[in-house]
Design an enzyme around this catalytic site. Structure first.
Site, mmCIF file in Angstrom:
data_model
loop_
_atom_site.group_PDB
_atom_site.id
_atom_site.type_symbol
_atom_site.label_atom_id
_atom_site.label_comp_id
_atom_site.label_asym_id
_atom_site.label_seq_id
_atom_site.Cartn_x
_atom_site.Cartn_y
_atom_site.Cartn_z
ATOM 1 N N SER A 152 0.928 -1.158 -0.172
ATOM 2 C CA SER A 152 0.041 0.173 0.175
ATOM 3 C C SER A 152 0.916 1.264 -0.171
ATOM 4 C CB SER A 152 -0.849 -0.044 1.334
ATOM 5 O OG SER A 152 -1.796 1.054 1.372
ATOM 6 N N GLY B 155 1.189 11.361 3.928
ATOM 7 C CA GLY B 155 -0.139 11.798 4.831
ATOM 8 C C GLY B 155 -1.394 11.252 4.220
ATOM 9 N N ASN C 158 -7.018 -1.011 1.163
ATOM 10 C CA ASN C 158 -6.054 -0.699 2.580
ATOM 11 C C ASN C 158 -6.991 0.484 3.193
ATOM 12 O OD1 ASN C 158 -4.216 1.266 4.185
ATOM 13 N ND2 ASN C 158 -2.941 -0.747 3.942
ATOM 14 N N CYS D 199 -0.315 4.144 10.245
ATOM 15 C CA CYS D 199 0.252 5.282 9.308
ATOM 16 C C CYS D 199 1.038 6.369 10.211
ATOM 17 C CB CYS D 199 -0.840 5.811 8.329
ATOM 18 S SG CYS D 199 -0.229 7.228 7.498
ATOM 19 N N GLY E 117 12.550 0.912 2.599
ATOM 20 C CA GLY E 117 13.440 0.359 1.778
ATOM 21 C C GLY E 117 14.533 -0.640 2.500
#
Lengths: 304, 258
Positions: free
Chosen positions: A22, A73, A100, A130, A217
């Site tokens: 996502s 965001g 999601n 998040c 990453g």
């Protein structure tokens, strides 16, 4: 005979265990210009909220050694537009569709998930992790009690299998994983991004306008692997592993640590073909090592 | 529109100034499909995870090459500047919406500032001489591509911040006079944000259409990750976040909320 790459997670059949993560793959349209997204096991769509969100002001990305920080965001068109404009495209392809869902309040989560009922969404990934929004998001994901509360509220209305996406920004991720399981989650996915920061020494200001952002990453892969291994040893529901996977070797490690499937995200920014290369590499690895099914790898690590 | 990701050979790698480099890459697919104002997303080195977005400077369909001119700003572009002719570059592209809206006009003025100058060369070429250029630089050492613009433009004006070359002042000083005396049908601009803001304001004042090419830190380059947000106005005038890689990099200046 070639090894079976298919996996079943909470009753949902994936033709291979590679899912795009996502926030890195939009709703699939962009990457379908490079290859058919039907080749993927699944697509976890961009984090979607009940109402449209404009997201954070730029700068939204900073590079780190073998990683990035982002602070988008949750910019998204809202769940209704997701259903009207993006689902029809996804439904024409043969990849598992994972919505999601994020929100600022419990009611927003519940209503957004309720609106997915009766659609062709195959699975819901509950984004309670998040790090880039001021309200909600990770606030629901850091305490076992709040994870349990929101998971059970959503589970009551959710027609699809429910996967809860966990934040690594906690002392013990097995506690939030167990809370999600206790509240009825059908699977957990981890890890979301690790909170980080960069400062521009020329201006003395943070690089990101949001000051902090989520790190992903290759640099985060060992952390993600450790957390997946810990969680897989505690819960009995399937675990979907992600965090820095960029090669098929990383994917094998993640499966051995206990993941039933994996998600690939930031790797696509470097190589749009990364998910396909991982699928091919997995297939060759299984064949060369005499496995008949990819699920034989799950949890296969032999601990010292 | 087709888009590619592949390794392509560098056919020439030159240095234009202390910090600006001029590369030509042999890539038939990109050269045949690219438009002026589009960009490529380049892997600078295996050490760097993120690609760097660089505007296309020239598209040579005859020789199947793409030319791009970039400034060494940080570690990624420093590593890229070390590449030589014969090395290969992994390129994703062509990406973004270019200056295609300009095809509707017969004559133009391009206004470039610093490293914003290169993408305007292919734009200028597309007008077959019916285009003038106003190019601004910090000083004479930073001036690039002036001869290239003389080759394809009717008139070329150069300004420098310190007066060491051409007119002492800013591109907007020259543009203002041009708009007073002989307004073009359209303006295409690329350069620092403050320059674009001032160019857009002048264009509005003189009621001339204006397109600007924006820059923002970028992730995927294809419109999926939404990090390269820029402020624009929707049809109701409300501010929203568009994305430089997929909605731009070229925008109608009227849409941009500077």
């Amino acid at each position: 005979m070639s090894a079976d790459l298919s996996v079943n997670i909470a009753g949902v059949e994936f033709k291979n265990p590679v899912i795009t993560a996502s926030g890195t793959f939009g709703f699939g349209e962009e990457y379908n210009k490079f290859y058919s997204i039907s080749l993927l096991g699944g697509i976890s769509c961009k984090g979607t909220t009940l109402y449209p969100r404009e997201g954070n002001p730029p700068v939204r990305i900073a590079e780190t050694p073998m990683g990035i920080l982002n602070s988008v965001g949750l910019q998204n068109p809202g769940v209704d537009e997701f259903i009207d404009r993006h689902l029809p495209f996804l439904s024409q392809h043969d990849a598992v569709i994972i919505a999601n869902i994020a929100g600022s309040t419990e009611d927003e989560y519940v209503e957004a998930v309720r609106r997915l009922n009766g659609t062709c969404v195959d699975m819901v990934e509950l984004n309670i992790s998040c790090p880039n929004v001021k309200e909600g998001g990770v606030a629901f994901g850091t305490k076992p009690e709040s994870v349990e509360k929101i998971t059970s509220a959503v589970k009551k209305v959710c027609e699809q299998p429910l996967m809860v996406k966990l934040t690594p920004n906690v002392t013990d991720i097995t506690e939030t994983a167990l809370a999600a399981e206790a509240a009825g989650a059908d699977a957990v996915s981890l890890i979301n991004t690790l909170t980080g920061m960069r400062i521009d020494i020329k201006t003395g200001r943070p690089v990101l306008h949001n000051n902090i952002g989520g790190m992903s990453g290759p640099a985060v892969f060992p952390v993600a692997l450790r957390m997946v291994w810990q969680v897989a040893n505690k819960v009995s529901i399937p675990v979907v592993g992600m965090g820095g996977i960029s090669t098929w070797q990383n994917a094998v490690e993640m499966l051995l640590a206990g993941a039933s499937a994996i998600q690939v995200g930031t790797a696509c920014f470097n190589d749009v073909f990364a998910p396909l290369k991982i699928i091919d590499g997995l297939r060759k690895y299984l064949d060369e090592n005499g496995y008949s099914s990819v699920s034989e790898l799950t949890g296969g690590v032999e601990i010292w | 529109m087709a888009v590619y990701q592949d390794d392509f050979p560098i056919v020439s790698a030159e240095k234009l100034s202390d910090t600006v480099f001029d590369f030509k890459v042999s890539c038939p697919q990109l050269a045949s499909d690219a438009f002026p104002g589009q960009f490529i997303h380049v892997i600078c080195s295996a050490e760097k995870l993120l690609r760097r977005p660089i505007s296309i400077c020239e598209i040579d369909k005859t020789n199947s090459t793409i030319r791009f001119v970039f400034e060494q700003r940080g570690e990624g572009t420093r590593l890229l500047s070390g590449k030589k002719a014969g090395d290969t570059l992994n390129i994703l592209g062509p990406l973004g919406k270019g200056f295609t809206a300009l095809y509707a006009y017969d004559s133009a003025v391009v206004v470039g500032g610093g490293i914003g100058v290169p993408p305007l060369l292919e734009v200028a070429k597309s007008f077959n001489g019916a285009c003038d250029a106003i190019l601004g630089f910090r000083n004479s050492e930073a001036a690039i591509l002036i001869d290239d613009f003389f080759d394809v433009c009717g008139d070329v004006s150069v300004t420098t911040d310190d007066g060491s070359l051409g007119t002492h002042g800013f591109v907007t000083d020259v543009l203002r006079k041009r708009l007073e005396n002989d307004p073009p049908q359209v303006i295409a601009a690329c350069g620092p944000t403050i320059m674009l803001k001032n160019v857009a304001a002048l264009a509005k004042m003189y009621n001339v259409d204006c397109y600007v090419s924006l820059e923002e830190r970028m992730g995927c380059g294809v419109g999926a990750c939404l990090v390269c947000a820029c402020r624009t106005r929707d049809e109701n005038g409300d501010i929203k976040h568009s994305h430089v890689c997929s909605d731009g990099p070229v925008f109608n200046a009227e849409e941009v909320a500077f």
